[in-house]
Design a protein around this motif. Sequence first.
Motif, PDB file in Angstrom:
ATOM      1  N   SER A 284       4.269  46.785 -35.522  1.00  0.00           N
ATOM      2  CA  SER A 284       4.690  45.522 -36.157  1.00  0.00           C
ATOM      3  C   SER A 284       5.186  45.821 -37.558  1.00  0.00           C
ATOM      4  N   ARG A 285       6.003  44.928 -38.085  1.00  0.00           N
ATOM      5  CA  ARG A 285       6.488  45.110 -39.455  1.00  0.00           C
ATOM      6  C   ARG A 285       6.627  43.746 -40.136  1.00  0.00           C
ATOM      7  N   CYS A 286       7.662  42.965 -39.747  1.00  0.00           N
ATOM      8  CA  CYS A 286       7.927  41.713 -40.487  1.00  0.00           C
ATOM      9  C   CYS A 286       7.006  40.574 -40.084  1.00  0.00           C
ATOM     10  N   ARG A 287       6.478  40.588 -38.873  1.00  0.00           N
ATOM     11  CA  ARG A 287       5.627  39.537 -38.313  1.00  0.00           C
ATOM     12  C   ARG A 287       6.306  38.164 -38.335  1.00  0.00           C
TER      13      ARG A 287
ATOM     14  N   GLY B  37       9.461  37.817 -36.366  1.00  0.00           N
ATOM     15  CA  GLY B  37      10.443  37.803 -35.284  1.00  0.00           C
ATOM     16  C   GLY B  37      11.778  38.436 -35.631  1.00  0.00           C
ATOM     17  N   VAL B  38      11.921  38.947 -36.852  1.00  0.00           N
ATOM     18  CA  VAL B  38      13.243  39.372 -37.320  1.00  0.00           C
ATOM     19  C   VAL B  38      13.539  40.858 -37.067  1.00  0.00           C
ATOM     20  N   CYS B  39      12.596  41.736 -37.396  1.00  0.00           N
ATOM     21  CA  CYS B  39      12.918  43.167 -37.450  1.00  0.00           C
ATOM     22  C   CYS B  39      13.009  43.832 -36.077  1.00  0.00           C
ATOM     23  N   GLY B  40      12.369  43.279 -35.067  1.00  0.00           N
ATOM     24  CA  GLY B  40      12.406  43.857 -33.725  1.00  0.00           C
ATOM     25  C   GLY B  40      11.465  45.041 -33.554  1.00  0.00           C
TER      26      GLY B  40
ATOM     27  N   CYS C 138       8.360  45.135 -33.076  1.00  0.00           N
ATOM     28  CA  CYS C 138       7.292  44.925 -32.083  1.00  0.00           C
ATOM     29  C   CYS C 138       7.846  44.706 -30.661  1.00  0.00           C
TER      30      CYS C 138
ATOM     31  N   HIS D 241       9.242  39.402 -28.667  1.00  0.00           N
ATOM     32  CA  HIS D 241       8.661  39.914 -29.911  1.00  0.00           C
ATOM     33  C   HIS D 241       7.244  39.336 -29.997  1.00  0.00           C
TER      34      HIS D 241
ATOM     35  N   CYS E 189       5.025  39.292 -32.096  1.00  0.00           N
ATOM     36  CA  CYS E 189       4.578  38.696 -33.366  1.00  0.00           C
ATOM     37  C   CYS E 189       4.880  37.194 -33.413  1.00  0.00           C
TER      38      CYS E 189
HETATM   39  S1  FES Z   1       7.167  42.580 -36.306  1.00  0.00           S
HETATM   40 FE1  FES Z   1       9.253  42.182 -36.754  1.00  0.00          FE
HETATM   41  S2  FES Z   1       9.986  41.224 -34.969  1.00  0.00           S
HETATM   42 FE2  FES Z   1       7.858  41.434 -34.592  1.00  0.00          FE
END
Ligand code: FES
Length: 410
Positions: free
Chosen positions: A349-352, A354-357, A359, A388, A390
């Motif tokens: 996970s990164r942005c949590r 839905g944006v970065c992809g 997850c 995603h 998150c």
């Molecule tokens: S953590 Fe970035 S899209 Fe899910």
Amino acid sequence: MTDKKREGRRGLRLSIGNFLKILPIRKKKIEDAPDSDVRKTGSYKPNELAGIIHPGLQHLIVTQVKDLTEDVKLYRLEADRENGCERLAPFGAGSYLTFEMTVGSGRCSRPYSICSSPKDAEKGFYEIAVRRTPGGVVSNYIHENWKEGTRVTAQEPAGEFLYEPVRDAKHVICLAGGTGITPFRSMVKAVLEGSEDFRIDLIYSARKEKELLFREELDGAAGTDERISVRYVLSDEEKAGYGTGFITKDMVAQAAQDGEPYSVFICGPQKMYRYLDGELKGLDLRKKYVRRELFGEIRDLSDEEDYVRPGADEFTLTVSQNGQRTAIRCRRDESLLCAMERAGIAAPSRCRSGVCGFCHSKLVNGSCYTPAQSDFRREADRLYGYIHPCCAYPLSDLEIDVPAAGKIKI
Ligand code: FES
């Protein structure tokens, strides 16, 4: 031919001339180069550079903790050399760091905007501000456990909430709510120190005067640089010199200069985004000129118009990862990512938001709900059943195929 065109062609000729001069130098370098594969020697410059910009994980150490208000602390973080981090990865103002940690038996990640400047990273530190939220697992953990000397792990800086001169107008009206001031503090500092060059009109709202963060710094910046101005709005107090209530479209229109294009950057709590969506409609701004920082996981699904509450309050989520299948419980109001973290499963996970992809996972069977405002999946992903986690919430028992968390080692 106009003078401008002539000038352009002349520039082009000179560029080609310079290019031709470089060719024999390049040829000689190639002839003189060793036969060995330089990419494997450890001194291959592009690899070195990529390693500095994209270190993956960074081991950091907390070197300063400061109370900003009753419930917000500022953390200064430096490279943890004893754990192999020699220097901090560079970033653009508006980026965030995602911290990885274990809280109780669960593995968690949380993104926090970097509120220091890009040049501060060159000097050797990042800063983040963390508000303690009632019931907030990670924010409370950080407030209680991060002290000077605490060792922490963060992913490399990431984010899209950056000023981009090709896309954004030279005049940016920044709308901040609460701790949403953090990326703007970084931008203000970046403009002051010369790493960015655009005009900032900051409208900063908080409930009360005492909750405004970095007040002196922001006033100081506005007093010394004519490209920066600051205005404050209080929702729960009436005081001379402050706007009262919420940020309105009239305040934005007032900050705009007659006829000049402007971008609007927004960072704050989820409810503020929803409210400002309505306010800004009246200004008829082009889509590219309205930018929002990530808003995190949706906390209240009942606000989503198309959400149909499922019959059960809890479902079985089967997670396939590394050839192993694990069945866990997932509440109807928590994201699949949260359920996995609670169960101690290391999901990427990164942005949590839905944006970065980062997850990105395959929905093997069952169904889940993704709020439209968090659904940044590519069309092909939607078509082939990727989600995603998150920002996906269960509507039935379900199974997902999750990639290994990769480099995440805690
Ligand atoms: S953590 Fe970035 S899209 Fe899910």
